[in-house]
Design a protein around this motif. Structure first.
Motif, mmCIF file in Angstrom:
data_model
loop_
_atom_site.group_PDB
_atom_site.id
_atom_site.type_symbol
_atom_site.label_atom_id
_atom_site.label_comp_id
_atom_site.label_asym_id
_atom_site.label_seq_id
_atom_site.Cartn_x
_atom_site.Cartn_y
_atom_site.Cartn_z
ATOM 1 N N GLU A 169 0.839 -1.189 0.000
ATOM 2 C CA GLU A 169 0.000 0.000 0.000
ATOM 3 C C GLU A 169 0.879 1.247 0.000
ATOM 4 O O GLU A 169 1.929 1.274 0.650
ATOM 5 C CB GLU A 169 -0.906 0.034 1.230
ATOM 6 N N THR A 170 0.434 2.268 -0.698
ATOM 7 C CA THR A 170 1.166 3.531 -0.686
ATOM 8 C C THR A 170 0.904 4.279 0.626
ATOM 9 O O THR A 170 -0.017 3.947 1.376
ATOM 10 C CB THR A 170 0.729 4.427 -1.845
ATOM 11 N N LEU A 171 1.704 5.306 0.847
ATOM 12 C CA LEU A 171 1.510 6.137 2.031
ATOM 13 C C LEU A 171 0.108 6.724 2.047
ATOM 14 O O LEU A 171 -0.580 6.676 3.078
ATOM 15 C CB LEU A 171 2.559 7.259 2.053
ATOM 16 N N ASP A 172 -0.338 7.268 0.926
ATOM 17 C CA ASP A 172 -1.672 7.876 0.877
ATOM 18 C C ASP A 172 -2.764 6.854 1.154
ATOM 19 O O ASP A 172 -3.754 7.163 1.827
ATOM 20 C CB ASP A 172 -1.912 8.527 -0.493
ATOM 21 N N GLU A 173 -2.585 5.642 0.668
ATOM 22 C CA GLU A 173 -3.590 4.604 0.895
ATOM 23 C C GLU A 173 -3.683 4.237 2.374
ATOM 24 O O GLU A 173 -4.784 4.055 2.912
ATOM 25 C CB GLU A 173 -3.262 3.364 0.055
ATOM 26 N N VAL A 174 -2.543 4.138 3.038
ATOM 27 C CA VAL A 174 -2.553 3.798 4.460
ATOM 28 C C VAL A 174 -3.142 4.938 5.279
ATOM 29 O O VAL A 174 -3.953 4.704 6.186
ATOM 30 C CB VAL A 174 -1.129 3.455 4.950
ATOM 31 N N VAL A 175 -2.762 6.159 4.962
ATOM 32 C CA VAL A 175 -3.314 7.301 5.694
ATOM 33 C C VAL A 175 -4.823 7.357 5.526
ATOM 34 O O VAL A 175 -5.566 7.570 6.495
ATOM 35 C CB VAL A 175 -2.658 8.623 5.229
ATOM 36 N N THR A 176 -5.312 7.145 4.330
ATOM 37 C CA THR A 176 -6.757 7.169 4.081
ATOM 38 C C THR A 176 -7.465 6.048 4.829
ATOM 39 O O THR A 176 -8.522 6.251 5.435
ATOM 40 C CB THR A 176 -7.031 7.059 2.571
ATOM 41 N N ARG A 177 -6.877 4.869 4.819
ATOM 42 C CA ARG A 177 -7.507 3.711 5.475
ATOM 43 C C ARG A 177 -7.607 3.888 6.984
ATOM 44 O O ARG A 177 -8.578 3.452 7.614
ATOM 45 C CB ARG A 177 -6.711 2.445 5.132
ATOM 46 N N LEU A 178 -6.604 4.540 7.574
ATOM 47 C CA LEU A 178 -6.573 4.677 9.040
ATOM 48 C C LEU A 178 -6.989 6.064 9.516
ATOM 49 O O LEU A 178 -6.876 6.369 10.708
ATOM 50 C CB LEU A 178 -5.157 4.385 9.547
ATOM 51 N N ALA A 179 -7.482 6.895 8.609
ATOM 52 C CA ALA A 179 -7.717 8.306 8.937
ATOM 53 C C ALA A 179 -8.731 8.526 10.041
ATOM 54 O O ALA A 179 -8.634 9.498 10.797
ATOM 55 C CB ALA A 179 -8.147 9.063 7.685
ATOM 56 N N ASP A 180 -9.704 7.643 10.163
ATOM 57 C CA ASP A 180 -10.738 7.837 11.177
ATOM 58 C C ASP A 180 -10.734 6.661 12.141
ATOM 59 O O ASP A 180 -11.125 5.551 11.795
ATOM 60 C CB ASP A 180 -12.115 7.962 10.523
ATOM 61 N N ARG A 223 -3.389 12.053 11.694
ATOM 62 C CA ARG A 223 -2.942 11.771 10.332
ATOM 63 C C ARG A 223 -1.418 11.907 10.211
ATOM 64 O O ARG A 223 -0.771 11.115 9.509
ATOM 65 C CB ARG A 223 -3.637 12.714 9.345
ATOM 66 N N MET A 224 -0.860 12.892 10.888
ATOM 67 C CA MET A 224 0.592 13.056 10.869
ATOM 68 C C MET A 224 1.285 11.849 11.496
ATOM 69 O O MET A 224 2.334 11.391 11.019
ATOM 70 C CB MET A 224 0.970 14.336 11.605
ATOM 71 N N ASN A 225 0.698 11.303 12.555
ATOM 72 C CA ASN A 225 1.274 10.117 13.193
ATOM 73 C C ASN A 225 1.285 8.918 12.249
ATOM 74 O O ASN A 225 2.259 8.147 12.225
ATOM 75 C CB ASN A 225 0.484 9.767 14.460
ATOM 76 N N ILE A 226 0.211 8.757 11.488
ATOM 77 C CA ILE A 226 0.180 7.661 10.510
ATOM 78 C C ILE A 226 1.287 7.859 9.487
ATOM 79 O O ILE A 226 2.049 6.933 9.161
ATOM 80 C CB ILE A 226 -1.182 7.599 9.794
ATOM 81 N N ASN A 227 1.357 9.076 8.973
ATOM 82 C CA ASN A 227 2.357 9.408 7.960
ATOM 83 C C ASN A 227 3.763 9.090 8.443
ATOM 84 O O ASN A 227 4.548 8.408 7.755
ATOM 85 C CB ASN A 227 2.206 10.905 7.620
#
Length: 321
Positions: free
Chosen positions: A281-292, A307-311
């Motif tokens: 998964e790309t960074l954007d995909e992981v951030v989106t998946r875990l965003a909420d 979101r910054m922590n996920i990134n």
């Protein structure tokens, strides 16, 4: 495991009631209120730092500072963000006991944990820090001093001189005893900053966790943080089954709350980001998946940090994947 004493049980009940009151208040507390000591036992106390960012009101003390009163002197746990605040900490301790501050333990390297060292050295106290911690303090000293001066003003930071421990301890585990109270300084893994440590009072059932644990507010992962080792350090602390955890930020509490606010969050991030990397998964995909993550929305500053922590967890884990 430490047996629950009536004093500790009363403390835990009081901490839970006080936490509800604080949550309802939802405000930045000024330094005068921060420096009202909170008792865990007759010997062990802490100053409950603001949950907000560093401000003129809190004078940069948005972290917890603890102290233990013994017959041979007071052991201070972190020294505050400046010469000025260190003086005020000393006075607040003196309002409670005639014993002088003889030892200062540094749990970490962020500004508000050690920039008061120079003041306490001038008063004759011994600074206790592991070599890992002192090295990181020296590395970040100028950056942290400049940042606090920009935020709080030159007058507030006047006379503040960054002073890591003159004789840091060449070990990851340092134990000592003062008037029958055992102290154990333990590096169980890098966390918010490299060299963060835990302070265990094994006979008292109390841990001062420094920035390994946050409660009430969302923990922060910086580019230099290590979320994987922070989780390991948390698990080490949890294995001691402390009755009271005094986190780096947030009110003193029980292990279950520390687990909910920090342990579960770190475990989810490390597990889910690791699975994302394994699945390409790309960074954007992981951030989106875990965003909420609604189970953590009760933490103050969730929207600022999550979101910054996920990134940053992704980037950190990707580098060693």
């Amino acid at each position: 495991m430490i047996a629950r004493t009536p004093a500790l049980l009363s403390t835990l009940i009081g901490l839970m009631i006080s936490s509800l009151t604080t949550a309802l208040a939802g405000e930045d507390r000024p330094i005068e209120r921060i420096l009202e000591p909170r008792a865990i036992t007759e010997q062990i106390h802490y100053f409950y730092g603001s949950l907000e960012n560093r401000t003129q009101a809190n004078l940069g003390m948005n972290n917890n500072v603890g102290f233990v009163i013994t017959d041979e002197g007071v052991v201070l746990i972190d020294s505050g963000p400046s010469h000025h605040v260190a003086q005020r900490i000393e006075q607040a301790v003196a309002d409670l006991t005639d014993q002088p501050i003889t030892h200062v333990i540094n749990l970490g390297s962020q500004d508000h944990r050690w920039l008061g060292n120079d003041y306490f050295l001038s008063q004759g106290a011994e600074i206790l820090a592991l070599e890992r911690t002192a090295a990181t303090q020296a590395e970040f000293a100028r950056q942290h001093l400049d940042r606090l001066t920009d935020t709080l003003g030159a007058a507030t930071m006047e006379s503040t001189e960054p002073r890591p421990a003159p004789s840091p301890i060449a070990s990851d585990h340092h134990a000592f005893e003062l008037s029958g109270v055992r102290f154990e300084m333990i590096h169980a893994g890098d966390a918010h900053f490299p060299g963060d440590i835990l302070l265990h009072l094994p006979d008292k059932g109390v841990v001062f966790s420094g920035d390994v644990v946050y409660t009430e507010r969302m923990l922060g992962i910086h580019p230099w943080s290590n979320p994987v080792e922070q989780l390991k350090a948390f698990e080490t602390m949890a294995s001691w089954e402390p009755e009271v955890v005094v986190p780096g930020h947030g009110e003193a509490t029980d292990l279950a709350t520390a687990q909910q606010d920090t342990g579960d969050y770190l475990a989810l991030l490390v597990r889910q980001v690791g699975e994302g990397l394994e699945n390409w998964e790309t960074l954007d995909e992981v951030v989106t998946r875990l965003a909420d993550l609604p189970q953590f929305r009760h933490l103050r500053h969730y929207d600022d940090w999550h979101r910054m922590n996920i990134n940053r967890t992704y980037l950190f884990m990707e580098a060693s994947f």
